[in-house]
Design an enzyme around this catalytic site. Structure first.
Site, PDB file in Angstrom:
ATOM      1  N   HIS A   1      40.295  47.269  37.904  1.00 37.13           N
ATOM      2  CA  HIS A   1      40.486  47.004  36.469  1.00 37.13           C
ATOM      3  C   HIS A   1      39.585  45.851  36.025  1.00 37.13           C
ATOM      4  O   HIS A   1      38.989  45.896  34.940  1.00 37.13           O
ATOM      5  CB  HIS A   1      41.937  46.599  36.184  1.00 37.13           C
ATOM      6  CG  HIS A   1      42.973  47.632  36.535  1.00 37.13           C
ATOM      7  ND1 HIS A   1      43.892  47.442  37.532  1.00 37.13           N
ATOM      8  CD2 HIS A   1      43.242  48.842  36.001  1.00 37.13           C
ATOM      9  CE1 HIS A   1      44.692  48.495  37.602  1.00 37.13           C
ATOM     10  NE2 HIS A   1      44.310  49.366  36.685  1.00 37.13           N
TER      11      HIS A   1
ATOM     12  N   LYS B   1      37.108  56.527  39.308  1.00 32.57           N
ATOM     13  CA  LYS B   1      38.147  57.013  40.222  1.00 32.57           C
ATOM     14  C   LYS B   1      38.958  58.133  39.563  1.00 32.57           C
ATOM     15  O   LYS B   1      39.360  59.082  40.210  1.00 32.57           O
ATOM     16  CB  LYS B   1      39.090  55.892  40.640  1.00 32.57           C
ATOM     17  CG  LYS B   1      40.100  56.366  41.676  1.00 32.57           C
ATOM     18  CD  LYS B   1      40.881  55.233  42.241  1.00 32.57           C
ATOM     19  CE  LYS B   1      42.100  54.906  41.407  1.00 32.57           C
ATOM     20  NZ  LYS B   1      43.142  55.947  41.500  1.00 32.57           N
TER      21      LYS B   1
ATOM     22  N   LEU C   1      47.225  44.880  37.708  1.00 30.46           N
ATOM     23  CA  LEU C   1      45.758  44.813  37.725  1.00 30.46           C
ATOM     24  C   LEU C   1      45.206  44.454  39.098  1.00 30.46           C
ATOM     25  O   LEU C   1      45.774  43.640  39.821  1.00 30.46           O
ATOM     26  CB  LEU C   1      45.260  43.775  36.707  1.00 30.46           C
ATOM     27  CG  LEU C   1      45.610  44.041  35.244  1.00 30.46           C
ATOM     28  CD1 LEU C   1      44.881  43.046  34.340  1.00 30.46           C
ATOM     29  CD2 LEU C   1      45.281  45.469  34.822  1.00 30.46           C
ATOM     30  N   HIS C   2      44.109  45.090  39.438  1.00 32.10           N
ATOM     31  CA  HIS C   2      43.379  44.809  40.676  1.00 32.10           C
ATOM     32  C   HIS C   2      41.903  44.725  40.329  1.00 32.10           C
ATOM     33  O   HIS C   2      41.507  44.869  39.157  1.00 32.10           O
ATOM     34  CB  HIS C   2      43.673  45.885  41.732  1.00 32.10           C
ATOM     35  CG  HIS C   2      43.479  47.292  41.242  1.00 32.10           C
ATOM     36  ND1 HIS C   2      42.243  47.787  40.858  1.00 32.10           N
ATOM     37  CD2 HIS C   2      44.364  48.302  41.045  1.00 32.10           C
ATOM     38  CE1 HIS C   2      42.380  49.043  40.476  1.00 32.10           C
ATOM     39  NE2 HIS C   2      43.653  49.377  40.564  1.00 32.10           N
TER      40      HIS C   2
END
Ligand code: AMP
Length: 298
Positions: free
Chosen positions: A37, A151, A33-34
């Site tokens: 997210h 995205k 996760l970044h």
């Protein structure tokens, strides 16, 4: 907030049963996760009473074994981040839970929207894998709202088609792309770039920005817009797998931008494929912000 981890569909249904009087928001992910997210989790949190995030690196949507093997897996950190961003439940099933022995069903979204762009490069199996796993996840969670990132614009088009065709009662919400300060779209795969490749990758958002600049100056011809992308990438030694201007709903190629159009690109940088896109809207100017130092090279 600490998120509760559940591993099976039965456990998930039991956990959600007492919460169904309120709205349930769902964020499907493949983990690592970044901030991209987490922006989806926050959107889900702001619009629902309960938020479920799933982590499942779905083998059936990978068309290259090496990509699946090297896909980053950081579950412990993911659960902590998801909880901090507002997820109540993390659904992290095994492959055997999702695809038990004897599994024999594929959800296949036909036609132009799965055979172009990512489908043309990664093959039919990619969106078959995506549609099948998203259908299974939506049926396991039965959320009111499900959140996806812009995205992966084609994925949103395919999921919307699938949900409409199968009559799955969920609202699909598309959230904006989160970017690093230098414009690069956040992606779990970015961690696989070497420092040199990470520096070169800044050409990817810069190439979209070059097309946005041309569009803002009145260029409407798709080939001129994609030439702007290719020139900027080429200056960094990069060649896109595709750079196409398409209709944002049906993904048909567009020759000249007279209404909103999606400019989508895929660019290999070293061993990593980066994808990104922008929507060009006549009369609107919403360009990717790039740091001044990047622009001064132009
Ligand atoms: P993934 O884990 O890469 O399959 O992504 C899970 C969800 O997060 C998908 O809906 C993606 O479109 C979304 N997502 C991935 N990267 C970003 C980003 N940079 N900004 C917003 N959403 C993203």
């Amino acid at each position: 907030m600490t998120a509760r981890i559940v591993r099976t569909v039965d456990e998930l249904r039991a956990a959600l049963a007492p919460l169904r009087s309120g709205a349930i928001g769902f964020v499907p992910t493949m983990g690592a996760l970044h901030e991209g997210h987490l922006s989806l989790v926050r959107a889900a949190r702001s619009e629902n009473d309960t938020v479920v995030l799933s982590i499942f690196v779905n083998p059936t949507q990978f068309t290259q074994a090496a990509d699946l093997e090297t896909y980053p897996r950081t579950e412990e950190a993911d659960v902590a981040l998801a909880g901090t961003a507002g997820a109540d439940i993390v659904f992290a099933p095994s492959s055997a839970e999702m695809y038990p022995s004897g599994f024999a069903t594929t959800v296949s979204v036909d036609a132009a929207i799965t055979e172009t762009l990512e489908g043309a490069v990664r093959g039919r199996a990619h969106f078959d894998g995506v549609a099948t796993v998203v259908a299974k996840l939506l049926l396991a969670v039965l959320p009111d709202d499900a959140y996806f990132g812009a995205k992966d614009a084609q994925q949103v088009v395919v999921v919307r088609r699938m949900v409409a065709d199968l009559g799955i009662p969920v609202r699909i919400v598309q959230c904006p792309t989160s970017r690093d300060a230098d414009g690069l779209a956040l992606s779990s795969r970015n961690t696989r770039l070497t420092p040199d490749e990470r520096a070169v990758a800044t050409a990817v958002p810069r190439s979209l920005r070059a097309a946005q600049d041309a569009f803002a100056s009145g260029t409407r011809e798709a080939s001129a817009l994609t030439d702007a992308v290719r020139d900027e990438l080429s200056a960094a030694g990069l060649v896109p797998e595709y750079a196409e201007v398409v209709d944002p709903r049906g993904l048909e190629p567009v020759a000249s931008v007279v209404r909103s159009a999606l400019l989508a690109i895929a660019v290999p940088v070293g061993a990593v494929r980066l994808i990104d896109n922008v929507v060009l809207v006549p009369g609107e100017d919403d360009r990717i912000p790039l740091p001044a130092i990047e622009m001064s090279h132009r």
